[in-house]
Design a protein around this motif. Structure first.
Motif, PDB file in Angstrom:
ATOM      1  N   UNK A  84       0.862  -1.174   0.000  1.00 24.26           N
ATOM      2  CA  UNK A  84       0.000   0.000   0.000  1.00 24.26           C
ATOM      3  C   UNK A  84       0.904   1.231   0.000  1.00 24.26           C
ATOM      4  N   UNK A  85       0.783   2.022  -1.043  1.00 24.68           N
ATOM      5  CA  UNK A  85       1.657   3.186  -1.168  1.00 24.68           C
ATOM      6  C   UNK A  85       1.077   4.374  -0.415  1.00 24.68           C
ATOM      7  N   UNK A  86       1.930   5.341  -0.198  1.00 20.89           N
ATOM      8  CA  UNK A  86       1.504   6.545   0.506  1.00 20.89           C
ATOM      9  C   UNK A  86       0.374   7.240  -0.253  1.00 20.89           C
ATOM     10  N   UNK A  87       0.510   7.280  -1.573  1.00 20.93           N
ATOM     11  CA  UNK A  87      -0.463   7.994  -2.408  1.00 20.93           C
ATOM     12  C   UNK A  87      -1.823   7.294  -2.428  1.00 20.93           C
ATOM     13  N   UNK A  88      -1.824   5.990  -2.119  1.00 21.27           N
ATOM     14  CA  UNK A  88      -3.081   5.244  -2.121  1.00 21.27           C
ATOM     15  C   UNK A  88      -3.973   5.644  -0.958  1.00 21.27           C
ATOM     16  N   UNK A  89      -3.369   6.149   0.086  1.00 23.43           N
ATOM     17  CA  UNK A  89      -4.147   6.375   1.310  1.00 23.43           C
ATOM     18  C   UNK A  89      -5.048   7.589   1.166  1.00 23.43           C
ATOM     19  N   UNK A  90      -6.199   7.470   1.734  1.00 24.72           N
ATOM     20  CA  UNK A  90      -7.145   8.587   1.674  1.00 24.72           C
ATOM     21  C   UNK A  90      -6.629   9.764   2.490  1.00 24.72           C
TER      22      UNK A  90
ATOM     23  N   UNK B 117       6.764  -3.703   4.588  1.00 23.62           N
ATOM     24  CA  UNK B 117       7.770  -3.083   5.430  1.00 23.62           C
ATOM     25  C   UNK B 117       8.797  -2.341   4.582  1.00 23.62           C
ATOM     26  N   UNK B 118       9.212  -2.953   3.509  1.00 23.45           N
ATOM     27  CA  UNK B 118      10.170  -2.312   2.603  1.00 23.45           C
ATOM     28  C   UNK B 118       9.608  -1.001   2.067  1.00 23.45           C
ATOM     29  N   UNK B 119       8.350  -1.061   1.632  1.00 17.95           N
ATOM     30  CA  UNK B 119       7.730   0.142   1.069  1.00 17.95           C
ATOM     31  C   UNK B 119       7.605   1.237   2.123  1.00 17.95           C
ATOM     32  N   UNK B 123       9.183   4.997   2.259  1.00 18.92           N
ATOM     33  CA  UNK B 123       8.340   6.162   2.509  1.00 18.92           C
ATOM     34  C   UNK B 123       8.909   7.010   3.637  1.00 18.92           C
ATOM     35  N   UNK B 124       9.305   6.313   4.686  1.00 18.99           N
ATOM     36  CA  UNK B 124       9.829   6.992   5.867  1.00 18.99           C
ATOM     37  C   UNK B 124      11.084   7.788   5.531  1.00 18.99           C
ATOM     38  N   UNK B 125      11.943   7.193   4.716  1.00 19.73           N
ATOM     39  CA  UNK B 125      13.163   7.903   4.334  1.00 19.73           C
ATOM     40  C   UNK B 125      12.850   9.125   3.490  1.00 19.73           C
ATOM     41  N   UNK B 126      11.880   8.925   2.592  1.00 26.53           N
ATOM     42  CA  UNK B 126      11.481  10.050   1.745  1.00 26.53           C
ATOM     43  C   UNK B 126      10.899  11.187   2.588  1.00 26.53           C
ATOM     44  N   UNK B 127      10.086  10.813   3.557  1.00 32.52           N
ATOM     45  CA  UNK B 127       9.472  11.821   4.422  1.00 32.52           C
ATOM     46  C   UNK B 127      10.530  12.545   5.240  1.00 32.52           C
ATOM     47  N   UNK B 128      11.498  11.787   5.725  1.00 31.59           N
ATOM     48  CA  UNK B 128      12.558  12.401   6.522  1.00 31.59           C
ATOM     49  C   UNK B 128      13.364  13.380   5.660  1.00 31.59           C
ATOM     50  N   UNK B 147       2.530  12.267   8.995  1.00 33.57           N
ATOM     51  CA  UNK B 147       2.806  11.125   8.127  1.00 33.57           C
ATOM     52  C   UNK B 147       3.973  10.313   8.665  1.00 33.57           C
ATOM     53  N   UNK B 148       4.950  11.005   9.222  1.00 32.58           N
ATOM     54  CA  UNK B 148       6.098  10.290   9.788  1.00 32.58           C
ATOM     55  C   UNK B 148       5.658   9.456  10.991  1.00 32.58           C
ATOM     56  N   UNK B 149       4.872  10.073  11.868  1.00 36.55           N
ATOM     57  CA  UNK B 149       4.388   9.342  13.046  1.00 36.55           C
ATOM     58  C   UNK B 149       3.592   8.117  12.611  1.00 36.55           C
ATOM     59  N   UNK B 150       2.771   8.296  11.599  1.00 35.35           N
ATOM     60  CA  UNK B 150       1.940   7.182  11.141  1.00 35.35           C
ATOM     61  C   UNK B 150       2.779   6.078  10.521  1.00 35.35           C
ATOM     62  N   UNK B 151       3.766   6.468   9.745  1.00 33.40           N
ATOM     63  CA  UNK B 151       4.630   5.465   9.106  1.00 33.40           C
ATOM     64  C   UNK B 151       5.403   4.702  10.167  1.00 33.40           C
ATOM     65  N   UNK B 152       5.849   5.414  11.194  1.00 28.52           N
ATOM     66  CA  UNK B 152       6.572   4.735  12.272  1.00 28.52           C
ATOM     67  C   UNK B 152       5.665   3.755  13.000  1.00 28.52           C
ATOM     68  N   UNK B 153       4.445   4.183  13.255  1.00 26.29           N
ATOM     69  CA  UNK B 153       3.485   3.292  13.924  1.00 26.29           C
ATOM     70  C   UNK B 153       3.234   2.064  13.061  1.00 26.29           C
TER      71      UNK B 153
END
Lengths: 174, 174
Positions: A84-90, B117-119, B123-128, B147-153
DNA sequence: ACAGCCATGTAACTTGTTACATGATTTT
DNA sequence: AAAATCATGTAACAAGTTACATGGCTGT
């Protein structure tokens, strides 16, 4: 596209009828996201239109049994093997709300944060209680855990927002 | 209802025209959720239909300027003072996917977790990286942080899933 | 002249969602 | 007999989304 794919996955081991699909969907994902039975039928119709499922013959009890097609199975496999990509999320309503509260003049951002924090805290307690009572299988437990993790992240973010906003008002405006 | 309310909030200080609304919406929430310009106009039409906004006279440059109505202002205040409830949130595709992967036979759950997890890590690296480059105002920064908090969670939850599933396969089935 | 941005709008479609109609079967 | 559950389906709508049509204005 969660429901479509969810139903597809439920149909993958063997054919099912509509009513059964709702029961099993809720058994897997828990009672927090109830699935209206009407939606099962509309979704099945649309999936039939798209060639993902096909209604076989009727049950011995006259129930309409759907089965997954080749295309449906392929789509399901694609679903499971694609992250699930970031862009997919609502769009996240809370995040947009806070962004707007910060942007718009005359909105008490602190109050918005506080209101949400109280609600999220209550949610968290409810979730923890639900987890203690511990009904349901592995899938349901993982769904619950996900919600807990997300609520905790939300609390942390709300704290973070307050800290940032406090630093902003005491110093210079950004 | 995020976009409706977002536009409403943007209109609350003073009237704006459509094109401007998109620019400001993206300025507040960042480039990660791009807003199609066509949608601004469809949403404005629907809000007009619902009595939340009304098109005033045209600009000195011939642009169609919308302004918020009484009802619109009331709705906006209701929005800001009401927390986002658990039930309001859309179904989480990843969570459903994993619940289904656990439920359906013949699906390699571990692979699904790993893929995600890879994706999410990427995402997390891109956000950082985006955060380090640090353009945008407070609102945009908070959106990024969310978005960072959510990706970490999400990463933590994926770890948790793996642990639970490992414990499940080594011991008895649940 | 042409590319590109500013600006507005519409038609068409998707998924999700609910309210309602309908009837069979099962339980109380 | 009444209430609840099982079971299927349809009509209608909301919100989000995109592709397209249209034209003015600006910079190269």
């Amino acid at each position: 596209m969660s429901i479509r794919h969810g139903l597809l996955a439920l149909l993958s081991p063997e054919p099912r009828y509509g009513y059964q699909l709702r029961t099993e969907f809720e058994a897997s994902t828990g009672a927090t996201w109830p699935l209206n039975i009407g939606q099962v039928y509309t979704t099945l119709s649309r999936m039939e239109r798209d060639g993902l499922v096909s209604p076989g013959e009727e049950d011995d009890q006259g129930r309409v049994v759907y089965m997954i097609t080749e295309a449906g199975r392929a789509e399901m496999e694609r679903w499971f093997s694609t992250p699930v990509a970031q862009a997919d999320r609502p769009r996240d309503e809370l995040v947009i709300k806070l962004a707007m509260a910060v942007t718009a003049p005359g909105v008490d951002v602190g109050r918005v944060v506080q209101t949400q924090r109280t609600a999220t805290m209550a949610t968290l307690q409810e979730l923890t209680r639900a987890k203690r009572s511990a009904a349901g299988g592995t899938a349901q437990r993982l769904v619950l855990d996900s919600k807990i993790f997300q609520a905790e992240a939300e609390q942390r973010w709300l704290d973070h927002c307050e800290a940032v906003l406090a630093a902003n008002t005491e110093g210079a405006q950004s």
